[in-house]
Design an enzyme around this catalytic site. Sequence first.
Site, mmCIF file in Angstrom:
data_model
loop_
_atom_site.group_PDB
_atom_site.id
_atom_site.type_symbol
_atom_site.label_atom_id
_atom_site.label_comp_id
_atom_site.label_asym_id
_atom_site.label_seq_id
_atom_site.Cartn_x
_atom_site.Cartn_y
_atom_site.Cartn_z
ATOM 1 N N GLY A 1 -5.699 -10.344 -1.394
ATOM 2 C CA GLY A 1 -6.816 -10.721 -2.251
ATOM 3 C C GLY A 1 -8.161 -10.117 -1.933
ATOM 4 O O GLY A 1 -9.060 -10.149 -2.777
ATOM 5 N N GLU B 1 -1.037 -10.296 3.476
ATOM 6 C CA GLU B 1 -0.408 -9.444 2.457
ATOM 7 C C GLU B 1 -1.443 -8.626 1.689
ATOM 8 O O GLU B 1 -1.588 -8.779 0.475
ATOM 9 C CB GLU B 1 0.348 -10.327 1.463
ATOM 10 C CG GLU B 1 1.457 -11.143 2.078
ATOM 11 C CD GLU B 1 2.054 -12.147 1.102
ATOM 12 O OE1 GLU B 1 1.429 -12.438 0.066
ATOM 13 O OE2 GLU B 1 3.149 -12.618 1.382
ATOM 14 N N GLY C 1 -3.141 -5.789 -0.453
ATOM 15 C CA GLY C 1 -2.711 -4.747 -1.392
ATOM 16 C C GLY C 1 -3.912 -3.887 -1.727
ATOM 17 O O GLY C 1 -4.133 -2.823 -1.156
ATOM 18 N N ARG C 2 -4.730 -4.417 -2.630
ATOM 19 C CA ARG C 2 -5.895 -3.673 -3.114
ATOM 20 C C ARG C 2 -6.790 -3.165 -1.984
ATOM 21 O O ARG C 2 -7.189 -2.004 -1.972
ATOM 22 C CB ARG C 2 -6.706 -4.611 -4.020
ATOM 23 C CG ARG C 2 -7.834 -3.945 -4.747
ATOM 24 C CD ARG C 2 -8.708 -4.992 -5.444
ATOM 25 N NE ARG C 2 -7.972 -5.829 -6.370
ATOM 26 C CZ ARG C 2 -7.708 -5.525 -7.627
ATOM 27 N NH1 ARG C 2 -8.108 -4.372 -8.114
ATOM 28 N NH2 ARG C 2 -7.044 -6.356 -8.404
ATOM 29 N N TYR D 1 -8.939 -5.983 -18.263
ATOM 30 C CA TYR D 1 -9.999 -6.935 -17.913
ATOM 31 C C TYR D 1 -11.339 -6.268 -17.605
ATOM 32 O O TYR D 1 -12.040 -6.687 -16.687
ATOM 33 C CB TYR D 1 -9.565 -7.891 -16.786
ATOM 34 C CG TYR D 1 -8.638 -7.330 -15.740
ATOM 35 C CD1 TYR D 1 -7.288 -7.662 -15.760
ATOM 36 C CD2 TYR D 1 -9.102 -6.491 -14.739
ATOM 37 C CE1 TYR D 1 -6.418 -7.157 -14.809
ATOM 38 C CE2 TYR D 1 -8.241 -5.992 -13.777
ATOM 39 C CZ TYR D 1 -6.899 -6.330 -13.819
ATOM 40 O OH TYR D 1 -6.036 -5.836 -12.881
ATOM 41 N N CYS E 1 -3.967 5.435 -28.238
ATOM 42 C CA CYS E 1 -4.309 4.950 -29.581
ATOM 43 C C CYS E 1 -4.626 3.458 -29.615
ATOM 44 O O CYS E 1 -3.934 2.673 -30.274
ATOM 45 C CB CYS E 1 -3.179 5.286 -30.542
ATOM 46 S SG CYS E 1 -3.035 7.045 -30.739
ATOM 47 N N GLU E 2 -5.612 3.086 -28.878
ATOM 48 C CA GLU E 2 -6.147 1.720 -28.885
ATOM 49 C C GLU E 2 -7.652 1.865 -28.742
ATOM 50 O O GLU E 2 -8.122 2.607 -27.872
ATOM 51 C CB GLU E 2 -5.656 0.934 -27.658
ATOM 52 C CG GLU E 2 -4.197 0.628 -27.594
ATOM 53 C CD GLU E 2 -3.831 -0.633 -28.363
ATOM 54 O OE1 GLU E 2 -4.647 -1.565 -28.378
ATOM 55 O OE2 GLU E 2 -2.733 -0.664 -28.943
#
Length: 439
Positions: free
Chosen positions: A251, A293, A295-296, A342, A369-370
């Site tokens: 986190g 743990e 990650g980021r 986000y 295409c969004e």
Amino acid sequence: MTNFAKHVWPISAEVIENRLKLDGLNITELAREHGTPLYIFDEATIRHACQQYKSAFADYPGGVEFSYASKAFLNLAIAKLLLEEGFDFDVVSLGEMQMALHAGARPEQLHLHGNAKPRFELEEAVKAGIGRIAVDNLDEANTLADICRELDKSTSIILRIEPAVASNTHKAIQTGQKGSKFGLSLKLVDSFVEIVNRSPHLELLGLHFHLGSQLFDLSDYQEALGVVLDLMVDLWDEHQIEITEISPGGGLAAAYTATDQVPKPVELADAIVDFIVTGCNQRRLSIPTLILEPGRSLISRSAIAIYEVIGSKPIEDPAVGTAEKYLHVDGGMGDNLRPALYNAPYTAIVTDQVEHDATEMVHISGRFCESGDVLLKNAMLPQTQIGNFIAFASAGAYTLSIANNYNLVPRPAVLMVTNGNVRLMQRRETFEDMIRRDT
Ligand code: PLP
């Protein structure tokens, strides 16, 4: 005006004569040679982050294990590097499990997580002798007990709880709040214990929570750890179950913009080590092993993403103080979904005009295409031309691991730079790769 905020770029990044270099290698040239979109990882940055974690927690008296959250990004080279650094793996699927095993991890080094683990994945995990399964809900506990009985194999489990702590982060990446889809509500712990007690194959060793990602506020960890320590007492008093491991998940935030001041692993250690030790002493608990743990915070800063400018479009009647044009690039939500998912912020520079005056405010728009496929809104850049390359910092986590084939665009090539050398660690996807499954 320079746009170069050193702390968001890999540690080997530097600007020489206005050009972005990684480990001495010219990024513009690497982009020309390998094509774009291109992701480039810096080995030194990953190793540095691993070392920071290891030294920060070296004095924790109960022993620490580091389990890399593979979901941030896993491929063979990254897995091997993390094994060399002594990391285990938090995996969420058979695919992540197989990748870690393929890289040389032992099954005991893997922890299987997830709120909806399919039965066959649980079976494979038990058969392989996986290190831990993080049980997420009562149905899963029952399914796992069945599987173990059928296979006549035991498995070590930890219980993921819902600590009901709403961490201070974007709602889309909060996971420990009340009503989260993840983790067992404390009200159901007794029912969980009944399942464990009925099964001769389930060995409950630990308690786990994960509050979400991109966390800056370390008091969130303390609040949830308090819940865990109290639960340890209850489990002992009411069920004579001794918990020997606790895991506060991952986190820790990564820096994406010049103003992001992220807590370092040592600050996390300062916030939680004494808190756990004192809390255990006060409650007369033995100090549990700590499983972290990350990650980021381990991988995000280590990579940059490079895109080529394809063209632009002036924006008619822009709102005051916002971009006057779209700068179209050759990647986007296919390789990096985070801005579309986000509104994740980034820092971007033009690779060979890093220190030119930033005179234009643009939306860096993806090719997909969004309308939501805009990689960065209201970015200040120097004047750009078709063929310029734009580099995004902090592109290592939750980019390639969530990449997709929208519009049947192949996923990018991925390079690793080490000691001034570059190697291809994942080739660009091809049309043949994409049609391979079609019958
Ligand atoms: N542990 C668990 C169980 C997770 O679900 C996650 C991310 O979702 C992590 C660790 C890693 O989080 P981060 O990448 O924010 O460190």
